[in-house]
Motif scaffolding. Structure first.
Motif, short mmCIF file in Angstrom:
data_model
loop_
_atom_site.label_atom_id
_atom_site.label_comp_id
_atom_site.label_asym_id
_atom_site.label_seq_id
_atom_site.Cartn_x
_atom_site.Cartn_y
_atom_site.Cartn_z
N CYS A 1 37.03 37.52 42.23
CA CYS A 1 36.84 36.11 41.94
C CYS A 1 36.63 35.95 40.44
O CYS A 1 35.79 36.62 39.85
CB CYS A 1 35.63 35.61 42.72
SG CYS A 1 35.16 33.93 42.31
N CYS B 1 31.52 32.36 46.65
CA CYS B 1 31.24 31.07 46.01
C CYS B 1 32.27 30.00 46.37
O CYS B 1 32.10 28.85 46.01
CB CYS B 1 31.15 31.25 44.49
SG CYS B 1 32.74 31.57 43.71
N CYS C 1 37.30 32.74 47.28
CA CYS C 1 36.20 33.70 47.21
C CYS C 1 35.24 33.45 48.38
O CYS C 1 34.79 32.34 48.56
CB CYS C 1 35.47 33.54 45.88
SG CYS C 1 33.94 34.48 45.77
N CYS D 1 32.90 34.02 39.90
CA CYS D 1 31.64 34.75 39.99
C CYS D 1 31.82 36.24 39.71
O CYS D 1 30.85 37.00 39.76
CB CYS D 1 30.96 34.52 41.35
SG CYS D 1 31.77 35.28 42.76
ZN ZN Z 1 33.26 33.79 43.66
#
Ligand code: ZN
Length: 165
Positions: A152, A130, A127, A155
């Motif tokens: 993702c 994050c 991702c 998140c």
């Molecule tokens: Zn993420």
């Protein structure tokens, strides 16, 4: 006068405007002789309609810089792969929230006995927001032929990913 190479190096990718054709590894060579400029580029994804735009963008940029006699050549061999994207290019994609293609898996060019596998090695897509590796594919066909849409799981954010080839 700015060199033809320096001008060509400023031209960005039509579908990934945050990186240049040089970052992408598409720009192979720029030669200049007696006012005649030859720019060699290698197409990215087969049938990527962006190639015509790339050629036009190069012609226009060089023309604006004073180069009137420019030829853009397609170099088909060796074939472009996402491994040609430079580190700077990967960083710029990541900064723009697009997951860059995975690096070549370790052992991609093995020495010694070659292990045969039936499936291509899975490259981890992280991702870009994050950094979690827990991502899933939403669609193999993103906004353009070159990108896939992923999400993702950590998140929950969807993001684009430049597909490996
Ligand atoms: Zn993420």
């Amino acid at each position: 006068m700015v060199s033809a190479l320096a001008v060509a190096e400023t031209v960005t990718d039509p579908e990934l405007p945050m990186i240049t054709l040089a970052d992408l590894g598409v720009l192979r060579e720029v030669s200049e002789k007696d006012g005649h400029v030859v720019v060699s580029i290698t197409p990215t994804y087969t049938g990527c309609p962006a190639m015509d735009t790339m050629r036009d963008d190069l012609l226009h940029a060089l023309s604006r810089a004073g180069y009137g006699d420019v030829e853009v050549r397609m170099v088909l061999s060796p074939a472009w792969s996402t491994d040609w994207i430079t580190e700077a290019g990967r960083q710029k994609l990541s900064d723009a929230g697009i997951a860059p293609p995975g690096a070549a898996p370790p052992g991609a060019a093995p020495r010694g006995p070659v292990r045969l596998t039936l499936t291509p090695p899975v490259r981890q897509v992280r991702c870009p927001r994050c950094g979690s590796a827990d991502t899933e594919s939403l669609s193999d066909f993103g906004p353009t032929a070159c990108k896939a849409l992923r999400r993702c799981r950590a998140c929950q954010e969807p993001f684009e990913h430049v597909k490996e080839i």
